[in-house]
Structure formats: C-alpha cells, structure tokens
Design a protein around this motif. Sequence first.
Motif, PDB file in Angstrom:
ATOM      1  N   ILE A  47       0.876  -1.191   0.017  1.00 38.59           N
ATOM      2  CA  ILE A  47       0.077   0.052  -0.162  1.00 38.59           C
ATOM      3  C   ILE A  47       0.820   1.061  -0.145  1.00 38.59           C
ATOM      4  N   THR A  48       0.691   2.080  -1.015  1.00 36.84           N
ATOM      5  CA  THR A  48       1.395   3.389  -0.949  1.00 36.84           C
ATOM      6  C   THR A  48       0.400   4.572  -0.642  1.00 36.84           C
ATOM      7  N   ALA A  49       1.116   5.572   0.135  1.00 35.86           N
ATOM      8  CA  ALA A  49       0.376   6.931   0.365  1.00 35.86           C
ATOM      9  C   ALA A  49       1.172   7.898  -0.100  1.00 35.86           C
ATOM     10  N   THR A  50       0.789   8.751  -0.655  1.00 31.67           N
ATOM     11  CA  THR A  50       1.271   9.841  -1.320  1.00 31.67           C
ATOM     12  C   THR A  50       0.341  11.166  -0.997  1.00 31.67           C
ATOM     13  N   SER A  51       0.686  12.402  -1.284  1.00 28.02           N
ATOM     14  CA  SER A  51      -0.208  13.562  -1.144  1.00 28.02           C
ATOM     15  C   SER A  51      -0.093  14.477  -2.469  1.00 28.02           C
ATOM     16  N   ILE A  52      -0.460  15.734  -1.871  1.00 29.71           N
ATOM     17  CA  ILE A  52      -0.523  16.675  -3.233  1.00 29.71           C
ATOM     18  C   ILE A  52       0.798  17.056  -3.971  1.00 29.71           C
ATOM     19  N   GLY A  53       0.947  16.972  -5.172  1.00 31.99           N
ATOM     20  CA  GLY A  53       2.056  17.515  -5.723  1.00 31.99           C
ATOM     21  C   GLY A  53       2.408  16.435  -6.949  1.00 31.99           C
ATOM     22  N   CYS A  54       3.537  16.753  -7.490  1.00 35.06           N
ATOM     23  CA  CYS A  54       3.806  15.909  -8.951  1.00 35.06           C
ATOM     24  C   CYS A  54       3.842  14.373  -8.417  1.00 35.06           C
ATOM     25  N   SER A  55       4.375  14.126  -7.317  1.00 31.97           N
ATOM     26  CA  SER A  55       4.391  12.950  -6.751  1.00 31.97           C
ATOM     27  C   SER A  55       3.230  12.018  -6.789  1.00 31.97           C
ATOM     28  N   VAL A  56       2.263  12.876  -6.866  1.00 31.75           N
ATOM     29  CA  VAL A  56       0.955  12.055  -6.703  1.00 31.75           C
ATOM     30  C   VAL A  56       0.656  11.133  -7.944  1.00 31.75           C
ATOM     31  N   MET A 129       4.553  21.185  -9.144  1.00 36.01           N
ATOM     32  CA  MET A 129       3.099  21.122  -9.723  1.00 36.01           C
ATOM     33  C   MET A 129       2.308  22.460  -9.895  1.00 36.01           C
ATOM     34  N   THR A 130       2.549  23.453  -8.705  1.00 30.28           N
ATOM     35  CA  THR A 130       2.060  24.573  -8.692  1.00 30.28           C
ATOM     36  C   THR A 130       2.543  25.678  -9.094  1.00 30.28           C
ATOM     37  N   GLY A 131       3.712  25.762  -9.934  1.00 32.98           N
ATOM     38  CA  GLY A 131       4.097  26.624 -10.535  1.00 32.98           C
ATOM     39  C   GLY A 131       5.572  27.056 -10.361  1.00 32.98           C
ATOM     40  N   GLY A 132       6.367  26.395  -9.460  1.00 39.31           N
ATOM     41  CA  GLY A 132       7.702  26.726  -9.377  1.00 39.31           C
ATOM     42  C   GLY A 132       8.109  27.702  -8.159  1.00 39.31           C
ATOM     43  N   GLN A 133       7.508  27.688  -7.242  1.00 40.02           N
ATOM     44  CA  GLN A 133       7.830  28.611  -6.073  1.00 40.02           C
ATOM     45  C   GLN A 133       8.801  27.909  -5.195  1.00 40.02           C
ATOM     46  N   SER A 214      15.615  16.241 -11.369  1.00 40.70           N
ATOM     47  CA  SER A 214      15.520  17.662 -12.155  1.00 40.70           C
ATOM     48  C   SER A 214      14.155  17.973 -12.381  1.00 40.70           C
ATOM     49  N   CYS A 215      14.031  19.168 -12.668  1.00 45.44           N
ATOM     50  CA  CYS A 215      12.550  19.803 -13.009  1.00 45.44           C
ATOM     51  C   CYS A 215      12.611  20.716 -14.173  1.00 45.44           C
ATOM     52  N   PRO A 216      12.998  20.132 -15.234  1.00 52.21           N
ATOM     53  CA  PRO A 216      13.016  21.054 -16.557  1.00 52.21           C
ATOM     54  C   PRO A 216      12.121  22.252 -16.912  1.00 52.21           C
ATOM     55  N   THR A 217      10.904  21.777 -16.662  1.00 49.81           N
ATOM     56  CA  THR A 217       9.756  22.905 -16.846  1.00 49.81           C
ATOM     57  C   THR A 217      10.106  24.091 -15.866  1.00 49.81           C
ATOM     58  N   ASN A 218      10.055  23.768 -14.724  1.00 49.98           N
ATOM     59  CA  ASN A 218       9.880  24.965 -13.775  1.00 49.98           C
ATOM     60  C   ASN A 218      11.584  25.708 -13.524  1.00 49.98           C
ATOM     61  N   TRP A 219      12.531  25.070 -14.111  1.00 51.69           N
ATOM     62  CA  TRP A 219      13.939  25.518 -14.228  1.00 51.69           C
ATOM     63  C   TRP A 219      14.002  26.163 -15.538  1.00 51.69           C
ATOM     64  N   ARG A 220      13.145  26.176 -16.501  1.00 47.38           N
ATOM     65  CA  ARG A 220      13.378  26.904 -17.713  1.00 47.38           C
ATOM     66  C   ARG A 220      14.652  26.275 -18.647  1.00 47.38           C
ATOM     67  N   MET A 221      14.644  25.011 -18.348  1.00 50.39           N
ATOM     68  CA  MET A 221      15.964  24.252 -18.875  1.00 50.39           C
ATOM     69  C   MET A 221      15.696  23.092 -19.793  1.00 50.39           C
ATOM     70  N   THR A 222      16.509  22.915 -20.782  1.00 52.28           N
ATOM     71  CA  THR A 222      16.492  21.298 -21.396  1.00 52.28           C
ATOM     72  C   THR A 222      16.813  20.435 -20.476  1.00 52.28           C
ATOM     73  N   PRO A 223      16.489  19.097 -20.682  1.00 56.24           N
ATOM     74  CA  PRO A 223      16.618  17.954 -19.712  1.00 56.24           C
ATOM     75  C   PRO A 223      18.293  17.833 -19.470  1.00 56.24           C
TER      76      PRO A 223
END
Length: 248
Positions: A47-56, A129-133, A214-223
């Motif tokens: 059984i896995t438990a996770t919560s809000i965010g990309c990890s979901v 997930m919420t925009g790179g804060q 890595s988080c290419p989207t929010n870091w504004r980078m290529t992989p």
Amino acid sequence: MVTQVFKIPETFKKDVRYSFCPGCDHGVAVRLVAECLDELGLKDNTITATSIGCSVGIYDFLNIDSIEAPHGRALAVATGVKRAQPDKFVFTYQGDGDFASIGWAESMHSAFRGENLSAICINNTTYGMTGGQLGPTTLLGQVTTTSPTGRNIEYYGYPVKIAEHIALSDGTAYSARVALDSVANIRKAKQAIKKAFEVQLKGLGFGFVEILSSCPTNWRMTPEQAHDRVRNEMMPVFKLGVYKDITV
C-alpha cells in the motif's frame, strides 16, 4: 532478431499515458520503485500513500493499492495504515515541499517514533506542480516564482538538508541521498530504494531515501541542462551518500 533492452516491471500498469513533464526524473524514480517491488515480491502486498504534488502521479503507473493523503500528511496516513495492517508493506512517495515543509512535522515524527515504514522524497528544489515556487530545499540564490531576486539567507533562511536530519533520529534505520543524473547514479538510487524497503521487511524501523531530481519545466531548462544543474549546483550542497545504515 529483436533484442529486448528494457523490461517493463510487472508492477507497472499497462498502456498508461505518460503524465509527467518531458525530461522529468519522476518517471525514472517510479520505474525504480516498481523494479524494487518486483524483485522483493511485494506487488500484491503493498500500500502506498502520497499527497499533493507531482509525486501523486505514481498512482497512474503502479498497479498497487494506493491512498491519497491531504497535503503533507502522507506519513501520518501511512502510519495509520501500517499500524492497522502491520503485515502490509507500506511506503510513501513525496516531493520535497510536501515532505520537508508542509509535512515536516509528520515526516520527522514518523522517524522519531521509528515507524516501520519506507519513505521516498523527490528533491527538485521547487514546488513543481503549482508553478515553481520557493520550497524548503531551494538553493541560495535560486530564482523562483516567489523568490524573483533569488533565495537569500536574511529573508528565506537556508535550504533544508533532509537526509541528514532524518539520519539523526534514533528511530531511523536507513537514510540516504541519491541522484538520477546519470546511469551510474540511477543504479545507486535503485540500491538505496531497495535497502530502504528491506529494512522495513526486517522490522528495523524507518527507511528513507532522498532523490535529487531535475525539473526542466520550472527551471526553464532542457533536460540536459537540468541534469548539469543537478550535478554542478545541487550535489555540492546536497552531498550524495548513505547517512545512516544500522545494518552495517
């Protein structure tokens, strides 16, 4: 003749649409979790438990029982699940903001109590997930949507070094930090995840793995640029290694 170079883990759901951003390391991390569950024969007892965010997104890929907790409360929920069903294998899969900011109390007290659980934390130095804060692990000088001039000590304080804090708990059986920037480090990451799972199976206490991602989207980078940043900026601050292992 066709040579098979990659075997899809049995724990993976079939014909699932990829839902993570292009270049995101969550896909690699989830695959490693699935491989470890396969190799330890845990697929039908987990059984896995996770919560809000990309990890979901882990729910989208693994064919195991899952439960979603409120933001930051995955380890509180996992504690209840494990205590109610101690014969089950229970793990959490969380982001650094979820684990080390909103859920810091739940995370640390699970380690303090020595809950017989396994926890995986993806550290990408931002709320993805919420925009790179700005998050608890955001590096000094790092620009985010809520730190437009960069993280400074006077206003935001220092980044949290999660694996080191978890290792200080007497209830922790295993604490390690790994990365997914290269094939060699991916292999080490799998070894660490498997070890965190094994200490639970042996009833030794809390097992933890922090994964630099890595988080290419929010870091504004290529992989490729994002993996360079993991190596050149994150690793000097968040040093890789095993910080506690009571089995050695």
